[in-house]
Motif scaffolding. Structure first.
Motif, mmCIF file in Angstrom:
data_model
loop_
_atom_site.group_PDB
_atom_site.id
_atom_site.type_symbol
_atom_site.label_atom_id
_atom_site.label_comp_id
_atom_site.label_asym_id
_atom_site.label_seq_id
_atom_site.Cartn_x
_atom_site.Cartn_y
_atom_site.Cartn_z
ATOM 1 N N HIS A 189 0.876 -1.171 0.000
ATOM 2 C CA HIS A 189 0.000 0.000 0.000
ATOM 3 C C HIS A 189 0.915 1.223 0.000
ATOM 4 O O HIS A 189 2.080 1.132 0.399
ATOM 5 C CB HIS A 189 -0.878 -0.030 1.264
ATOM 6 C CG HIS A 189 -1.956 0.997 1.307
ATOM 7 N ND1 HIS A 189 -1.731 2.303 1.695
ATOM 8 C CD2 HIS A 189 -3.288 0.910 1.030
ATOM 9 C CE1 HIS A 189 -2.871 2.973 1.660
ATOM 10 N NE2 HIS A 189 -3.834 2.158 1.250
ATOM 11 N N LYS A 204 -8.095 -10.438 -0.668
ATOM 12 C CA LYS A 204 -8.218 -9.537 -1.810
ATOM 13 C C LYS A 204 -7.759 -8.123 -1.490
ATOM 14 O O LYS A 204 -7.075 -7.492 -2.295
ATOM 15 C CB LYS A 204 -9.682 -9.513 -2.284
ATOM 16 C CG LYS A 204 -9.914 -8.655 -3.504
ATOM 17 C CD LYS A 204 -11.366 -8.717 -3.928
ATOM 18 C CE LYS A 204 -11.614 -7.823 -5.153
ATOM 19 N NZ LYS A 204 -13.033 -7.864 -5.578
ATOM 20 N N ASP A 205 -8.122 -7.618 -0.338
ATOM 21 C CA ASP A 205 -7.790 -6.230 -0.022
ATOM 22 C C ASP A 205 -7.024 -6.075 1.292
ATOM 23 O O ASP A 205 -7.003 -5.004 1.897
ATOM 24 C CB ASP A 205 -9.064 -5.380 0.035
ATOM 25 C CG ASP A 205 -10.078 -5.932 1.038
ATOM 26 O OD1 ASP A 205 -9.792 -6.968 1.661
ATOM 27 O OD2 ASP A 205 -11.149 -5.317 1.189
ATOM 28 N N PRO A 215 -3.725 -3.114 4.921
ATOM 29 C CA PRO A 215 -4.442 -3.088 3.647
ATOM 30 C C PRO A 215 -3.532 -3.415 2.473
ATOM 31 O O PRO A 215 -2.330 -3.139 2.499
ATOM 32 C CB PRO A 215 -4.930 -1.639 3.569
ATOM 33 C CG PRO A 215 -3.940 -0.858 4.366
ATOM 34 C CD PRO A 215 -3.526 -1.764 5.488
ATOM 35 N N SER A 217 -3.568 -2.523 -1.469
ATOM 36 C CA SER A 217 -4.269 -1.712 -2.466
ATOM 37 C C SER A 217 -4.244 -2.389 -3.830
ATOM 38 O O SER A 217 -3.418 -3.273 -4.095
ATOM 39 C CB SER A 217 -3.637 -0.320 -2.559
ATOM 40 O OG SER A 217 -2.321 -0.412 -3.074
ATOM 41 N N ARG A 218 -5.137 -1.965 -4.693
ATOM 42 C CA ARG A 218 -5.243 -2.561 -6.029
ATOM 43 C C ARG A 218 -3.929 -2.422 -6.798
ATOM 44 O O ARG A 218 -3.526 -3.334 -7.523
ATOM 45 C CB ARG A 218 -6.376 -1.867 -6.804
ATOM 46 C CG ARG A 218 -6.612 -2.451 -8.187
ATOM 47 C CD ARG A 218 -7.729 -1.709 -8.900
ATOM 48 N NE ARG A 218 -8.985 -1.811 -8.159
ATOM 49 C CZ ARG A 218 -10.103 -1.166 -8.507
ATOM 50 N NH1 ARG A 218 -10.097 -0.377 -9.577
ATOM 51 N NH2 ARG A 218 -11.194 -1.317 -7.795
ATOM 52 N N ARG A 221 -1.560 -5.208 -5.430
ATOM 53 C CA ARG A 221 -2.094 -6.541 -5.148
ATOM 54 C C ARG A 221 -1.353 -7.632 -5.908
ATOM 55 O O ARG A 221 -0.948 -8.650 -5.344
ATOM 56 C CB ARG A 221 -3.584 -6.599 -5.482
ATOM 57 C CG ARG A 221 -4.238 -7.936 -5.098
ATOM 58 C CD ARG A 221 -5.697 -7.953 -5.549
ATOM 59 N NE ARG A 221 -6.397 -6.804 -5.017
ATOM 60 C CZ ARG A 221 -7.427 -6.194 -5.629
ATOM 61 N NH1 ARG A 221 -7.848 -6.651 -6.794
ATOM 62 N NH2 ARG A 221 -8.031 -5.169 -5.078
#
Length: 234
Positions: A189, A204-205, A215, A217-218, A221
């Motif tokens: 992240h 996933k997140d 977290p 992040s996309r 990932r």
């Protein structure tokens, strides 16, 4: 940065040893610091002793001998590479008690000093433990990287989460921290760097390290998933 200590109760001997060491280090283009000590007692009380990489230690000193100094260092679980210096070859055989790396006989031969130093630097590269150096007003602290779970950015502060549950804070930028870490740390992240060795769950997140969640992040990932999968296959 290579931290080197020279402990000898004769200033002239310290100078004779330091000159070829600096010559070789400069030829290698190495970043280094050299600390000098005039006796074992001084060496054992100085804070930087905790992170000396290489120590050239005279065996015969007037007060605390080099061998007793080395034993005290090893009681602290010190992983410093010990290189004994002595005028008497018979003393060399005592080195196995303290896991001495090498020895150098007096009078010094510059080529021998340079050769032993090069071998020690090579050994460091193979076995050296990674540390994160934390500079604070109270002093400098070296933290083994393997004991760090994560680095998290909070505005101008960086928070270090340790494996024992403790946290440390300092002012800095995460980008600068990232450049000085071993490859088992990965950005998950914009505000977090995690130690893959502690990841127990990857979703996933988010990811879980021990009992802490961070977290994912996309943007990061895919790189986290690939790195985690590679670690599992090792």
């Amino acid at each position: 940065m290579i931290n080197i200590g020279i402990c000898d109760d004769e200033a002239s001997m310290r100078r004779l040893l330091r000159a070829p060491l600096e010559q070789k280090l400069q030829l290698l283009g190495a970043d280094y610091r050299i600390f000098e000590y005039d006796c074992g007692e001084t060496l054992l009380t100085r804070p930087e002793t905790e992170w000396l990489d290489i120590l050239f230690l005279d065996i015969e000193m007037k007060q605390l001998s080099g061998m007793e100094t080395a034993k005290n260092l090893r009681k602290r679980d010190s992983h410093t590479l010990l290189i004994f210096v002595t005028a008497y070859p018979d003393f060399v055989f005592q080195g196995y008690e303290v896991h001495a790396f090498h020895y150098i006989l007096k009078p010094y031969e510059n080529q021998k000093i340079m050769k032993v130093l090069e071998q020690a630097i090579k050994e460091l590269g193979q076995n050296r433990e990674h540390y994160f150096t934390l500079e604070q007003k109270s002093g400098t602290t070296k933290i083994p990287a393997k004991k760090i779970l994560a680095f998290s950015s909070d505005r101008r502060k960086i928070i270090i989460s340790l494996e024992d549950g403790n946290k440390l804070e300092f002012y800095g930028k995460l980008d600068a921290v990232e450049t000085d870490l071993p490859d088992y740390f990965i950005r998950c992240h914009n505000r977090h760097l995690v130690n893959l060795n502690y990841v127990t769950a990857l979703e996933k997140d988010g990811c879980t390290l021990r009992s802490q969640s961070f977290p994912v992040s996309r943007a990061y990932r895919q790189s986290v998933e690939i790195a985690f999968a590679r670690l599992l296959l090792q």
